[in-house]
Design an enzyme around this catalytic site. Structure first.
Site, PDB file in Angstrom:
ATOM      1  N   GLY A   1       2.476   2.522  -0.514  1.00 40.76           N
ATOM      2  CA  GLY A   1       3.014   1.894   0.688  1.00 40.76           C
ATOM      3  C   GLY A   1       3.600   0.542   0.340  1.00 40.76           C
ATOM      4  O   GLY A   1       3.342  -0.001  -0.750  1.00 40.76           O
TER       5      GLY A   1
ATOM      6  N   GLN B   1       6.022  -8.139   1.885  1.00 36.41           N
ATOM      7  CA  GLN B   1       5.734  -8.072   0.452  1.00 36.41           C
ATOM      8  C   GLN B   1       6.988  -8.233  -0.403  1.00 36.41           C
ATOM      9  O   GLN B   1       6.897  -8.478  -1.601  1.00 36.41           O
ATOM     10  CB  GLN B   1       5.035  -6.747   0.109  1.00 36.41           C
ATOM     11  CG  GLN B   1       3.660  -6.626   0.760  1.00 36.41           C
ATOM     12  CD  GLN B   1       2.981  -5.340   0.406  1.00 36.41           C
ATOM     13  OE1 GLN B   1       3.236  -4.312   1.041  1.00 36.41           O
ATOM     14  NE2 GLN B   1       2.132  -5.343  -0.598  1.00 36.41           N
TER      15      GLN B   1
ATOM     16  N   CYS C   1      -3.756  -3.627  -3.477  1.00 38.92           N
ATOM     17  CA  CYS C   1      -2.578  -4.153  -2.784  1.00 38.92           C
ATOM     18  C   CYS C   1      -1.569  -4.578  -3.850  1.00 38.92           C
ATOM     19  O   CYS C   1      -1.936  -5.265  -4.807  1.00 38.92           O
ATOM     20  CB  CYS C   1      -2.968  -5.356  -1.922  1.00 38.92           C
ATOM     21  SG  CYS C   1      -1.581  -6.053  -1.005  1.00 38.92           S
ATOM     22  N   LEU C   2      -0.326  -4.167  -3.669  1.00 44.31           N
ATOM     23  CA  LEU C   2       0.704  -4.529  -4.651  1.00 44.31           C
ATOM     24  C   LEU C   2       0.912  -6.038  -4.683  1.00 44.31           C
ATOM     25  O   LEU C   2       1.446  -6.562  -5.658  1.00 44.31           O
ATOM     26  CB  LEU C   2       2.020  -3.810  -4.324  1.00 44.31           C
ATOM     27  CG  LEU C   2       1.949  -2.273  -4.404  1.00 44.31           C
ATOM     28  CD1 LEU C   2       3.299  -1.655  -4.042  1.00 44.31           C
ATOM     29  CD2 LEU C   2       1.508  -1.796  -5.777  1.00 44.31           C
TER      30      LEU C   2
ATOM     31  N   HIS D   1      -3.275  -0.257   6.512  1.00 43.19           N
ATOM     32  CA  HIS D   1      -3.063  -1.327   5.525  1.00 43.19           C
ATOM     33  C   HIS D   1      -1.659  -1.929   5.708  1.00 43.19           C
ATOM     34  O   HIS D   1      -1.496  -3.158   5.711  1.00 43.19           O
ATOM     35  CB  HIS D   1      -3.241  -0.727   4.126  1.00 43.19           C
ATOM     36  CG  HIS D   1      -3.055  -1.668   2.984  1.00 43.19           C
ATOM     37  ND1 HIS D   1      -4.075  -2.043   2.140  1.00 43.19           N
ATOM     38  CD2 HIS D   1      -1.946  -2.318   2.518  1.00 43.19           C
ATOM     39  CE1 HIS D   1      -3.617  -2.863   1.219  1.00 43.19           C
ATOM     40  NE2 HIS D   1      -2.311  -3.053   1.418  1.00 43.19           N
ATOM     41  N   GLU D   2      -0.647  -1.062   5.883  1.00 38.99           N
ATOM     42  CA  GLU D   2       0.734  -1.569   6.036  1.00 38.99           C
ATOM     43  C   GLU D   2       0.912  -2.263   7.386  1.00 38.99           C
ATOM     44  O   GLU D   2       1.592  -3.289   7.480  1.00 38.99           O
ATOM     45  CB  GLU D   2       1.754  -0.427   5.884  1.00 38.99           C
ATOM     46  CG  GLU D   2       1.720   0.303   4.551  1.00 38.99           C
ATOM     47  CD  GLU D   2       1.655  -0.607   3.337  1.00 38.99           C
ATOM     48  OE1 GLU D   2       2.233  -1.712   3.382  1.00 38.99           O
ATOM     49  OE2 GLU D   2       1.004  -0.227   2.342  1.00 38.99           O
TER      50      GLU D   2
ATOM     51  N   HIS E   1      -0.275  -5.702   7.116  1.00 33.98           N
ATOM     52  CA  HIS E   1       0.709  -6.582   6.457  1.00 33.98           C
ATOM     53  C   HIS E   1       1.736  -7.110   7.476  1.00 33.98           C
ATOM     54  O   HIS E   1       2.171  -8.262   7.393  1.00 33.98           O
ATOM     55  CB  HIS E   1       1.492  -5.818   5.389  1.00 33.98           C
ATOM     56  CG  HIS E   1       0.866  -5.814   4.028  1.00 33.98           C
ATOM     57  ND1 HIS E   1       0.604  -6.962   3.311  1.00 33.98           N
ATOM     58  CD2 HIS E   1       0.479  -4.779   3.216  1.00 33.98           C
ATOM     59  CE1 HIS E   1       0.084  -6.643   2.130  1.00 33.98           C
ATOM     60  NE2 HIS E   1      -0.016  -5.329   2.055  1.00 33.98           N
TER      61      HIS E   1
HETATM   62  O1  K1U Z   1       0.783  -2.286   0.730  1.00 32.99           O
HETATM   63  C1  K1U Z   1       0.455  -2.259  -0.449  1.00 32.99           C
HETATM   64  O2  K1U Z   1       0.092  -3.259  -1.042  1.00 32.99           O
HETATM   65  C2  K1U Z   1       0.471  -0.943  -1.164  1.00 32.99           C
HETATM   66  C3  K1U Z   1      -0.926  -0.384  -1.401  1.00 32.99           C
HETATM   67  C4  K1U Z   1      -1.273   0.539  -0.260  1.00 32.99           C
HETATM   68  C5  K1U Z   1      -2.664   1.063  -0.177  1.00 32.99           C
HETATM   69  C6  K1U Z   1      -3.425   1.371  -1.274  1.00 32.99           C
HETATM   70  C7  K1U Z   1      -4.709   1.878  -1.127  1.00 32.99           C
HETATM   71  C8  K1U Z   1      -5.206   2.097   0.110  1.00 32.99           C
HETATM   72  C9  K1U Z   1      -4.450   1.786   1.188  1.00 32.99           C
HETATM   73  C10 K1U Z   1      -3.174   1.278   1.056  1.00 32.99           C
HETATM   74  C11 K1U Z   1      -0.890   0.364  -2.712  1.00 32.99           C
HETATM   75  O3  K1U Z   1      -0.212   1.313  -2.877  1.00 32.99           O
HETATM   76  S1  K1U Z   1      -1.817  -0.277  -3.988  1.00 32.99           S
HETATM   77  C12 K1U Z   1      -1.696   0.974  -5.245  1.00 32.99           C
HETATM   78  C13 K1U Z   1      -2.963   1.694  -5.268  1.00 32.99           C
HETATM   79  O4  K1U Z   1      -3.938   1.046  -5.504  1.00 32.99           O
HETATM   80  C14 K1U Z   1      -3.110   3.116  -4.966  1.00 32.99           C
HETATM   81  C15 K1U Z   1      -2.192   4.032  -5.399  1.00 32.99           C
HETATM   82  C16 K1U Z   1      -2.393   5.374  -5.133  1.00 32.99           C
HETATM   83  C17 K1U Z   1      -3.511   5.806  -4.415  1.00 32.99           C
HETATM   84  C18 K1U Z   1      -4.425   4.870  -3.986  1.00 32.99           C
HETATM   85  C19 K1U Z   1      -4.237   3.529  -4.283  1.00 32.99           C
HETATM   86 ZN    ZN Z   2      -0.972  -4.424   0.505  1.00 34.18          ZN
END
Ligand code: K1U
Ligand code: ZN
Length: 187
Positions: A46, A51, A91-92, A133-134, A137
């Site tokens: 996401g 971001q 979180c990215l 989560h989004e 943000h």
């Molecule tokens: O918004 C963001 O920072 C993106 C975030 C979204 C997210 C991750 C985990 C749970 C809820 C929302 C990420 O993509 S972080 C990357 C990551 O940790 C991940 C990637 C694939 C599956 C699970 C986590």
């Molecule tokens: Zn995030």
């Protein structure tokens, strides 16, 4: 399409309330496309506009690796289940920091799509978590805000060891990360 710079913890844009989109223009669609490109290059599921330093109320999600990409413009969570689930989030914008967050297990979200058409989605499991989560943000909230005082302190201690890698609160994808993403697209 372009891979954009990602803003990391400490950049005030991540704490700003976003502005609802009035009209879905070609410029906004370009932002959406660049956000997908950036999210895929960063291996996220996401990404929300703050971001990438933008204040439009827009997020993109792809929990299925390209099969069900979701564009959320002006999203509103219209209902959330009473039952909750706890699971690890990252979180990215806070690379290499993780924490268990308790959230409603299911949500219904209403939003506009890439063409400006209203739609509703009922989501569970990882999609429901990612939508929340989004959506957070878009209201200046980060997953670390959901942690207990002790766990948040530990997460921030971990972050403080990494943050110097991101001068100006900017995370740039390396040429290798971008190339790897383009290679994966070609397969
Ligand atoms: O918004 C963001 O920072 C993106 C975030 C979204 C997210 C991750 C985990 C749970 C809820 C929302 C990420 O993509 S972080 C990357 C990551 O940790 C991940 C990637 C694939 C599956 C699970 C986590
Ligand atoms: Zn995030």
């Amino acid at each position: 399409m372009s891979v954009l710079e990602i803003r990391v913890l400490g950049d005030p844009v991540l704490r700003q309330e976003t502005k609802p989109v009035q009209v879905v223009t070609d410029d906004l669609r370009k932002l959406v496309d660049d956000m997908f490109e950036t999210m895929h290059a960063a291996k996220g599921i996401g990404l929300a506009a703050p971001q990438v330093g933008r204040v439009e109320r827009v997020a993109v999600i792809d929990v299925e690796g390209g099969t069900q990409p979701l564009v959320l413009i002006n999203p509103e969570i219209v209902s959330a289940s009473a039952d909750t689930a706890k699971s690890e989030e990252g979180c990215l914008s806070i690379p290499d920091v993780f924490g268990d967050v308790e959230r409603p297990s299911g949500v219904v979200v209403r939003a506009l799509d890439r063409e400006g058409k209203p739609f509703e989605v009922e989501a569970t499991e990882l999609l429901a978590r990612c939508i929340q989560h989004e959506n957070d943000h878009l209201h200046g909230k980060l997953f670390i805000d959901h942690l207990s005082v002790l766990k948040r302190r530990a997460a921030l201690a971990r972050w403080s060891k990494q943050k110097d890698r991101y001068p100006g609160f900017i995370r740039r994808m390396t040429a290798e990360e971008v190339a790897e993403h383009h290679h994966a697209e070609d397969l």
